[in-house]
Design a protein around this motif. Structure first.
Motif, mmCIF file in Angstrom:
data_model
loop_
_atom_site.group_PDB
_atom_site.id
_atom_site.type_symbol
_atom_site.label_atom_id
_atom_site.label_comp_id
_atom_site.label_asym_id
_atom_site.label_seq_id
_atom_site.Cartn_x
_atom_site.Cartn_y
_atom_site.Cartn_z
ATOM 1 N N LEU A 62 17.179 -78.205 17.221
ATOM 2 C CA LEU A 62 17.924 -76.968 17.436
ATOM 3 C C LEU A 62 18.053 -76.621 18.914
ATOM 4 O O LEU A 62 18.505 -75.536 19.251
ATOM 5 N N ALA A 63 17.634 -77.512 19.788
ATOM 6 C CA ALA A 63 17.617 -77.205 21.219
ATOM 7 C C ALA A 63 19.030 -76.988 21.752
ATOM 8 O O ALA A 63 19.948 -77.764 21.474
ATOM 9 N N ARG A 64 19.195 -75.910 22.561
ATOM 10 C CA ARG A 64 20.453 -75.658 23.258
ATOM 11 C C ARG A 64 20.423 -76.225 24.680
ATOM 12 O O ARG A 64 21.414 -76.206 25.384
ATOM 13 N N THR A 65 19.258 -76.704 25.079
ATOM 14 C CA THR A 65 19.057 -77.148 26.453
ATOM 15 C C THR A 65 19.894 -78.389 26.754
ATOM 16 O O THR A 65 19.905 -79.342 25.957
ATOM 17 N N PRO A 66 20.600 -78.423 27.890
ATOM 18 C CA PRO A 66 21.298 -79.647 28.289
ATOM 19 C C PRO A 66 20.328 -80.825 28.366
ATOM 20 O O PRO A 66 19.137 -80.652 28.635
ATOM 21 N N PHE A 67 20.854 -82.039 28.146
ATOM 22 C CA PHE A 67 20.006 -83.217 28.030
ATOM 23 C C PHE A 67 19.073 -83.391 29.224
ATOM 24 O O PHE A 67 17.877 -83.648 29.061
ATOM 25 N N LEU A 158 5.062 -76.874 38.299
ATOM 26 C CA LEU A 158 5.645 -76.323 37.079
ATOM 27 C C LEU A 158 6.474 -75.096 37.440
ATOM 28 O O LEU A 158 6.150 -74.378 38.384
ATOM 29 N N PRO A 159 7.536 -74.811 36.671
ATOM 30 C CA PRO A 159 8.318 -73.590 36.899
ATOM 31 C C PRO A 159 7.545 -72.375 36.400
ATOM 32 O O PRO A 159 6.642 -72.483 35.574
ATOM 33 N N VAL A 160 7.901 -71.208 36.894
ATOM 34 C CA VAL A 160 7.233 -69.963 36.512
ATOM 35 C C VAL A 160 7.907 -69.370 35.265
ATOM 36 O O VAL A 160 9.110 -69.119 35.264
ATOM 37 N N LEU A 161 7.108 -69.190 34.208
ATOM 38 C CA LEU A 161 7.554 -68.566 32.959
ATOM 39 C C LEU A 161 8.911 -69.105 32.499
ATOM 40 O O LEU A 161 9.823 -68.356 32.139
ATOM 41 N N ALA A 162 9.006 -70.424 32.465
ATOM 42 C CA ALA A 162 10.244 -71.087 32.066
ATOM 43 C C ALA A 162 10.704 -70.743 30.649
ATOM 44 O O ALA A 162 11.917 -70.735 30.382
ATOM 45 N N PRO A 163 9.798 -70.447 29.682
ATOM 46 C CA PRO A 163 10.301 -70.076 28.361
ATOM 47 C C PRO A 163 11.096 -68.764 28.350
ATOM 48 O O PRO A 163 11.804 -68.489 27.385
ATOM 49 N N LEU A 164 10.968 -67.989 29.425
ATOM 50 C CA LEU A 164 11.647 -66.696 29.495
ATOM 51 C C LEU A 164 12.905 -66.756 30.345
ATOM 52 O O LEU A 164 13.986 -66.316 29.925
ATOM 53 N N VAL A 165 12.771 -67.248 31.550
ATOM 54 C CA VAL A 165 13.881 -67.277 32.509
ATOM 55 C C VAL A 165 14.072 -68.714 32.981
ATOM 56 O O VAL A 165 13.134 -69.310 33.518
ATOM 57 N N ALA A 167 15.739 -69.324 29.987
ATOM 58 C CA ALA A 167 15.980 -69.704 28.584
ATOM 59 C C ALA A 167 16.565 -68.565 27.755
ATOM 60 O O ALA A 167 17.508 -68.765 26.982
ATOM 61 N N ILE A 168 16.003 -67.357 27.907
ATOM 62 C CA ILE A 168 16.485 -66.240 27.091
ATOM 63 C C ILE A 168 17.924 -65.883 27.450
ATOM 64 O O ILE A 168 18.739 -65.547 26.582
ATOM 65 N N GLY A 169 18.258 -65.965 28.740
ATOM 66 C CA GLY A 169 19.600 -65.597 29.180
ATOM 67 C C GLY A 169 20.689 -66.402 28.497
ATOM 68 O O GLY A 169 21.691 -65.845 28.027
ATOM 69 N N SER A 170 20.505 -67.721 28.399
ATOM 70 C CA SER A 170 21.534 -68.554 27.772
ATOM 71 C C SER A 170 21.630 -68.273 26.275
ATOM 72 O O SER A 170 22.720 -68.292 25.696
ATOM 73 N N ALA A 171 20.483 -67.964 25.642
ATOM 74 C CA ALA A 171 20.504 -67.634 24.208
ATOM 75 C C ALA A 171 21.239 -66.319 23.963
ATOM 76 O O ALA A 171 21.984 -66.185 22.982
ATOM 77 N N LEU A 172 21.054 -65.346 24.850
ATOM 78 C CA LEU A 172 21.741 -64.067 24.680
ATOM 79 C C LEU A 172 23.253 -64.216 24.862
ATOM 80 O O LEU A 172 24.037 -63.520 24.212
ATOM 81 N N GLU A 173 23.659 -65.116 25.728
ATOM 82 C CA GLU A 173 25.095 -65.387 25.872
ATOM 83 C C GLU A 173 25.680 -65.891 24.554
ATOM 84 O O GLU A 173 26.774 -65.488 24.140
ATOM 85 N N ARG A 280 7.756 -61.479 24.854
ATOM 86 C CA ARG A 280 7.665 -62.381 23.696
ATOM 87 C C ARG A 280 8.604 -61.930 22.580
ATOM 88 O O ARG A 280 9.301 -62.746 21.965
ATOM 89 N N LEU A 281 8.659 -60.635 22.328
ATOM 90 C CA LEU A 281 9.546 -60.144 21.276
ATOM 91 C C LEU A 281 11.012 -60.321 21.658
ATOM 92 O O LEU A 281 11.860 -60.612 20.803
ATOM 93 N N LEU A 282 11.323 -60.164 22.947
ATOM 94 C CA LEU A 282 12.690 -60.437 23.393
ATOM 95 C C LEU A 282 13.024 -61.916 23.180
ATOM 96 O O LEU A 282 14.153 -62.258 22.794
ATOM 97 N N GLN A 283 12.063 -62.778 23.397
ATOM 98 C CA GLN A 283 12.264 -64.207 23.139
ATOM 99 C C GLN A 283 12.573 -64.445 21.653
ATOM 100 O O GLN A 283 13.436 -65.257 21.316
ATOM 101 N N VAL A 284 11.865 -63.730 20.775
ATOM 102 C CA VAL A 284 12.129 -63.858 19.341
ATOM 103 C C VAL A 284 13.561 -63.407 19.017
ATOM 104 O O VAL A 284 14.275 -64.063 18.250
ATOM 105 N N VAL A 285 13.971 -62.287 19.615
ATOM 106 C CA VAL A 285 15.347 -61.818 19.409
ATOM 107 C C VAL A 285 16.335 -62.906 19.834
ATOM 108 O O VAL A 285 17.313 -63.196 19.132
ATOM 109 N N SER A 286 16.086 -63.526 20.964
ATOM 110 C CA SER A 286 17.002 -64.565 21.459
ATOM 111 C C SER A 286 17.044 -65.773 20.529
ATOM 112 O O SER A 286 18.047 -66.487 20.479
ATOM 113 N N ALA A 287 15.954 -65.991 19.773
ATOM 114 C CA ALA A 287 15.908 -67.132 18.854
ATOM 115 C C ALA A 287 16.890 -66.983 17.699
ATOM 116 O O ALA A 287 17.199 -67.965 17.011
#
Length: 319
Positions: A62-67, A158-165, A167-173, A280-287
């Motif tokens: 289900l990944a939306r991430t580019p390859f 490692l990137p800082v809080l990569a699961p949030l920023v 990632a959430i922005g593209s899901a909200l789009e 975390r809850l915003l991440q769930v919304v984006s899911a």
């Protein structure tokens, strides 16, 4: 990574059948014996055990991430878990039977892991026994303190809080185009919270003095523990990231936080934890953005979406 859940292939989803095909072909290409591939898990990823070989393949479904971004993310996970496994930390590590690198097949990037036989599963506990479930998570959150001690020494970048920023922005789009159960007001709120989150992530140490960023599991390690006859192992490090330990402690409850503090001899910043739980809850919304491809996920997410609606909106003024 765990025991088979779906040995009957007639019960598999289309994405799971495709995952079995990809994992089988990739495994055989690497010289692995594959007689009875079995699906262990089918949600955001499909996990395929290449039985009888003790190897599990994770196939993103289900990944939306580019390859290229997905592959970079997988390389970070393999590097961190391999580093931990080499030091004897209890993790489900990369399979020693293949190189520690993602494997590309038909435009999909796969990773190969140890097969672990799970005992004393969470599903075996009475699901209506809240006290037993809380005790289980408290114990596992205590184990997280040990994991964090080891991760604090990880030398890689490692990137800082990569699961949030971001990632959430593209899901909200995507949700703006297909909002699922979200109203226009929900979407406006979510986008405002994401903008605040971008600011918070950028300025986290300044807004929460004393916060130390370190390598983290990234996806609630207390919920990603396998119990085995030899002891527990942490798995699923695909969201490994830099961040405050509070990000790994979201939604474990007060007993879990107290267990972590006892085991680690540290104090959890309750104000920062509150911010991370909002994130975390915003991440769930984006899911919800993946529901068109997996409709059965929608009802599972809705209780936490309701929790998000009930909370005050996340703002950049927190902390």
């Amino acid at each position: 990574m765990a025991n088979p859940r779906f040995p009957d292939h007639t019960a598999l989803s289309d994405r799971a059948r495709r995952a079995v095909d990809l994992a089988t072909r990739a495994g055989r290409r690497l010289g692995l014996r594959v007689d009875e591939p079995r699906v262990l898990h089918d949600v955001f990823n499909v996990l395929v055990h290449l039985a009888p070989t003790p190897v599990v393949v994770r196939v993103p479904s289900l990944a939306r991430t580019p390859f290229d971004e997905l592959e970079a993310k997988q390389r970070r996970e393999l590097a961190v878990t391999g580093w931990l496994a080499d030091r004897g930390v209890p993790v489900v590590g990369p399979s020693p039977l293949v190189p520690r690198e993602p494997v590309e097949i038909d435009g999909t990037s796969l990773t190969f892991w140890e097969f672990v036989t799970e005992t004393d599963r969470l599903a075996d506990l009475p699901q209506d026994d809240a006290e037993a479930l809380q005790a289980r998570f408290a114990e596992q959150t205590g184990w997280t303190a040990e994991l964090h001690r080891h991760l604090a020494d990880y030398p890689g970048d490692l990137p800082v809080l990569a699961p949030l920023v971001p990632a959430i922005g593209s899901a909200l789009e995507a949700l703006r185009e297909a909002p699922q159960t979200l109203t226009t007001a929900d979407l406006d709120r979510a986008e405002g919270e994401y903008a605040a989150l971008e600011t918070l992530v950028r300025d986290l140490p300044a807004r929460f003095p004393g916060t130390r960023l370190q390598a983290l599991h990234g996806d609630s390690p207390a919920y990603n523990v396998l119990r085995t006859a030899e002891g527990h192992r942490f798995g699923d490090f695909e969201d490994v990231t830099l961040g405050p330990v509070e990000w790994d402690l979201t939604l474990v409850g007060p007993l879990g936080v107290e267990a972590y503090e006892r085991a680690g001899g540290v104090r959890v910043d309750r104000a920062l934890l509150e911010v991370m739980e909002g994130a975390r809850l915003l991440q769930v919304v984006s899911a919800l953005s993946v529901v068109p491809r997996m409709p059965e996920l929608g009802p599972t997410l809705e209780p936490m979406v309701a929790m998000w609606r009930e909370r005050p909106p996340l703002t950049a003024d927190h902390g």
